[in-house]
Write a protein that holds these residues in place. Structure first.
Motif, PDB file in Angstrom:
ATOM      1  N   ARG A  58       0.848  -1.174   0.000  1.00  0.00           N
ATOM      2  CA  ARG A  58       0.000   0.000   0.000  1.00  0.00           C
ATOM      3  C   ARG A  58       0.894   1.237   0.000  1.00  0.00           C
ATOM      4  O   ARG A  58       1.914   1.266   0.695  1.00  0.00           O
ATOM      5  CB  ARG A  58      -0.913   0.029   1.246  1.00  0.00           C
ATOM      6  N   GLY A  60       0.927   5.720  -0.032  1.00  0.00           N
ATOM      7  CA  GLY A  60       0.145   6.927   0.178  1.00  0.00           C
ATOM      8  C   GLY A  60      -0.303   7.501  -1.154  1.00  0.00           C
ATOM      9  O   GLY A  60       0.426   7.441  -2.148  1.00  0.00           O
ATOM     10  N   LYS A  61      -1.520   8.048  -1.165  1.00  0.00           N
ATOM     11  CA  LYS A  61      -2.010   8.679  -2.399  1.00  0.00           C
ATOM     12  C   LYS A  61      -1.425  10.079  -2.464  1.00  0.00           C
ATOM     13  O   LYS A  61      -2.104  11.089  -2.241  1.00  0.00           O
ATOM     14  CB  LYS A  61      -3.540   8.709  -2.396  1.00  0.00           C
ATOM     15  N   ALA A  83      -2.048  -0.710  -3.924  1.00  0.00           N
ATOM     16  CA  ALA A  83      -3.126   0.278  -3.953  1.00  0.00           C
ATOM     17  C   ALA A  83      -2.674   1.569  -3.276  1.00  0.00           C
ATOM     18  O   ALA A  83      -1.830   1.553  -2.378  1.00  0.00           O
ATOM     19  CB  ALA A  83      -4.370  -0.275  -3.261  1.00  0.00           C
ATOM     20  N   PHE A  84      -3.247   2.678  -3.714  1.00  0.00           N
ATOM     21  CA  PHE A  84      -2.995   3.979  -3.085  1.00  0.00           C
ATOM     22  C   PHE A  84      -4.095   4.247  -2.065  1.00  0.00           C
ATOM     23  O   PHE A  84      -5.268   3.959  -2.315  1.00  0.00           O
ATOM     24  CB  PHE A  84      -3.004   5.094  -4.141  1.00  0.00           C
ATOM     25  N   VAL A  85      -3.706   4.802  -0.908  1.00  0.00           N
ATOM     26  CA  VAL A  85      -4.679   5.092   0.142  1.00  0.00           C
ATOM     27  C   VAL A  85      -4.554   6.542   0.599  1.00  0.00           C
ATOM     28  O   VAL A  85      -3.454   7.100   0.665  1.00  0.00           O
ATOM     29  CB  VAL A  85      -4.503   4.143   1.353  1.00  0.00           C
ATOM     30  N   ASN A  86      -5.692   7.138   0.909  1.00  0.00           N
ATOM     31  CA  ASN A  86      -5.725   8.512   1.415  1.00  0.00           C
ATOM     32  C   ASN A  86      -5.457   8.540   2.915  1.00  0.00           C
ATOM     33  O   ASN A  86      -5.793   7.596   3.635  1.00  0.00           O
ATOM     34  CB  ASN A  86      -7.095   9.143   1.147  1.00  0.00           C
ATOM     35  N   TYR A  88      -2.740   8.445   4.668  1.00  0.00           N
ATOM     36  CA  TYR A  88      -1.562   7.743   5.171  1.00  0.00           C
ATOM     37  C   TYR A  88      -0.370   8.136   4.300  1.00  0.00           C
ATOM     38  O   TYR A  88      -0.248   7.657   3.170  1.00  0.00           O
ATOM     39  CB  TYR A  88      -1.752   6.225   5.132  1.00  0.00           C
ATOM     40  N   PRO A 113       1.219   3.671   5.069  1.00  0.00           N
ATOM     41  CA  PRO A 113       0.078   3.159   4.289  1.00  0.00           C
ATOM     42  C   PRO A 113      -0.107   1.645   4.426  1.00  0.00           C
ATOM     43  O   PRO A 113      -1.231   1.146   4.276  1.00  0.00           O
ATOM     44  CB  PRO A 113       0.443   3.530   2.848  1.00  0.00           C
ATOM     45  N   THR A 116      -2.961  -0.115   6.436  1.00  0.00           N
ATOM     46  CA  THR A 116      -4.331  -0.325   5.952  1.00  0.00           C
ATOM     47  C   THR A 116      -4.530  -1.721   5.356  1.00  0.00           C
ATOM     48  O   THR A 116      -5.659  -2.098   5.053  1.00  0.00           O
ATOM     49  CB  THR A 116      -4.701   0.726   4.893  1.00  0.00           C
ATOM     50  N   ASP A 121      -7.534  -9.014   3.063  1.00  0.00           N
ATOM     51  CA  ASP A 121      -7.127  -8.525   1.744  1.00  0.00           C
ATOM     52  C   ASP A 121      -6.310  -9.557   0.982  1.00  0.00           C
ATOM     53  O   ASP A 121      -6.131  -9.441  -0.237  1.00  0.00           O
ATOM     54  CB  ASP A 121      -6.299  -7.237   1.877  1.00  0.00           C
TER      55      ASP A 121
END
Length: 318
Positions: A58, A60-61, A83-86, A88, A113, A116, A121
Motif C-alpha cells: 500500500r 500513500g495517495k 493500492a494507493f490510500v488517502n 496515510y 500506508p 491499511t 485482503d
C-alpha cells in the motif's frame, strides 16, 4: 502464460533521502531522493534476474507514492496488488553520514500506508502463477497485526504447496529483540527456506555453532537454513549436511541491499534447479555485485552480469 518463475513478496517501501553532504542532519541542506524497502529491493532483484516478481503493498495517495509506484513498475515489478490510500503518507527515511564514514538512519513511517492492509485482503487470486513466497521481518516489525497477515499468506502458500522463504532482516529501531524473537519463533515452523545473517541468527537464538544451528533447523522443520556471513561467504544446512561457499573478493562501496540481493540470487538458483553449491555461489555473486554500487537497489545486477562475474570471465565495470 510466461515460462519464467514467479515470486510474491509484500511489505512497505519508502522514499530514501540521501545526504549530499556529510555531518549531522541539522546542518545538511541537500538530499538526493531514492526508493528503498527490503521487500521491494528483493522484488527488483528478482525482476532483474528475469523472474516474474509481484510486490503486494500500500502506498500513500501522494507524490512520493507515485514515485515509488512508477519506479517499481519501470523495473518490471508486477504492481497489480499495490493500492494507493488517502490519509496515510508514504513512508520516508533520511540517512546521515558523518565525516568518518559512520552513519545513521532516521525513519518517518508513522501511520505507514501498509497499516491499511488487512488479513482479509490476502486472497487466493494473488497466488496464481506464483512459485515462491518471500517474507521478511521488516514487514512484521511495522505493526503487530502484520503477523496475522503473514500467517494468512503462509497458510494459503501451504494450501497451494508453494514454498516460503523468510529473511529476519532485524530492525531494532522498529521493535525490541525480545519482541522480534517471539514473533520469529511463531513464524519459523512455517518457513521452508530461512535466509539469515550469522549475526541475526545469533541475536535470535543466542548461539551460532553449526551443531546448534542444525538442531534449530531440525526442531523448526526448516528445510534449508541459509547463513549469510559477508566476506566469509555463505553456508547452507539441509538434509543433515552443511554446504559452504566462499565469498567473491570485491572492494565494497556500500553494503546496503546486499542481503536482499543475496536472497534474490539464492531464490533464482533454487527455482532454476541449480545444485546447492551453485545456488550459494550464484547468491554470493549477486550479493558481491550489489556492494560495488552505492544505493539501496541500484547495485542489484541483471542476469547477464552475474554469470560472467561468477565464472571469472569479466572484470567489474559498473
Amino acid at each position: 502464460m510466461s515460462s519464467k518463475f514467479g515470486v510474491l513478496t509484500l511489505g512497505d517501501a519508502m522514499i530514501t533521502l540521501n545526504p549530499e553532504e556529510t555531518g549531522p542532519l541539522r546542518f545538511v541542506n541537500r538530499f538526493e531522493r531514492k526508493v528503498g524497502g527490503a521487500e521491494l529491493n528483493f522484488a527488483i532483484g528478482c525482476a532483474r534476474l528475469g523472474m516474474r516478481a509481484k510486490w503486494l503493498s500500500r502506498l500513500g495517495k501522494d507524490e512520493f507514492g507515485r514515485v515509488i509506484y512508477n519506479f517499481a513498475r519501470g523495473e518490471g515489478v508486477d504492481m497489480s496488488d499495490v493500492a494507493f490510500v488517502n490519509g496515510y503518507p508514504t513512508s520516508l527515511n533520511f540517512k546521515e553520514i558523518r565525516e568518518d564514514g559512520s552513519g545513521k538512519t532516521f525513519y518517518y513511517r508513522y501511520q505507514s500506508p501498509i497499516l491499511t492492509l488487512k488479513p482479509e485482503d490476502i486472497t487466493d487470486r494473488m497466488f496464481e502463477d506464483i512459485d515462491l513466497v518471500h517474507l521478511t521481518g521488516v514487514f512484521l516489525a511495522i505493526d503487530p497485526k502484520n503477523v496475522d497477515i503473514a500467517k494468512r499468506v503462509m497458510e494459503i502458500a501451504k494450501q497451494k504447496d508453494i514454498p516460503v522463504s523468510f529473511d529476519p532482516n532485524i530492525r531494532l529501531k522498529l521493535w525490541s529483540i525480545e519482541e522480534a524473537r517471539a514473533v520469529y519463533l511463531e513464524v519459523f515452523p512455517s518457513v521452508d527456506i530461512l535466509l539469515t545473517g550469522l549475526d541475526e541468527i545469533r541475536l535470535i537464538i543466542g548461539i551460532d555453532s553449526e551443531e546448534s544451528l542444525a538442531e534449530f533447523a531440525n526442531v523448526n522443520n526448516i528445510d534449508q537454513l541459509v547463513i549469510k556471513d559477508g566476506e566469509n561467504g555463505s553456508k547452507l544446512y539441509t538434509n543433515s549436511v552443511w554446504h559452504k561457499k566462499e565469498a567473491f573478493p570485491v572492494t565494497p562501496i556500500d553494503t546496503v541491499g546486499a542481503g536482499d540481493g543475496f536472497d534474490a540470487g539464492y531464490i533464482y538458483g533454487y527455482l532454476h534447479g541449480l545444485s546447492i553449491e551453485e545456488r550459494l555461489e550464484f547468491a554470493n555473486g549477486v550479493g558481491a555485485l550489489v556492494t560495488t554500487v552505492s544505493g539501496d537497489n541500484e547495485g542489484l545486477p541483471y542476469l547477464e552480469e552475474v554469470w560472467p562475474f561468477i565464472q571469472n570471465e569479466t572484470v567489474i565495470e559498473r
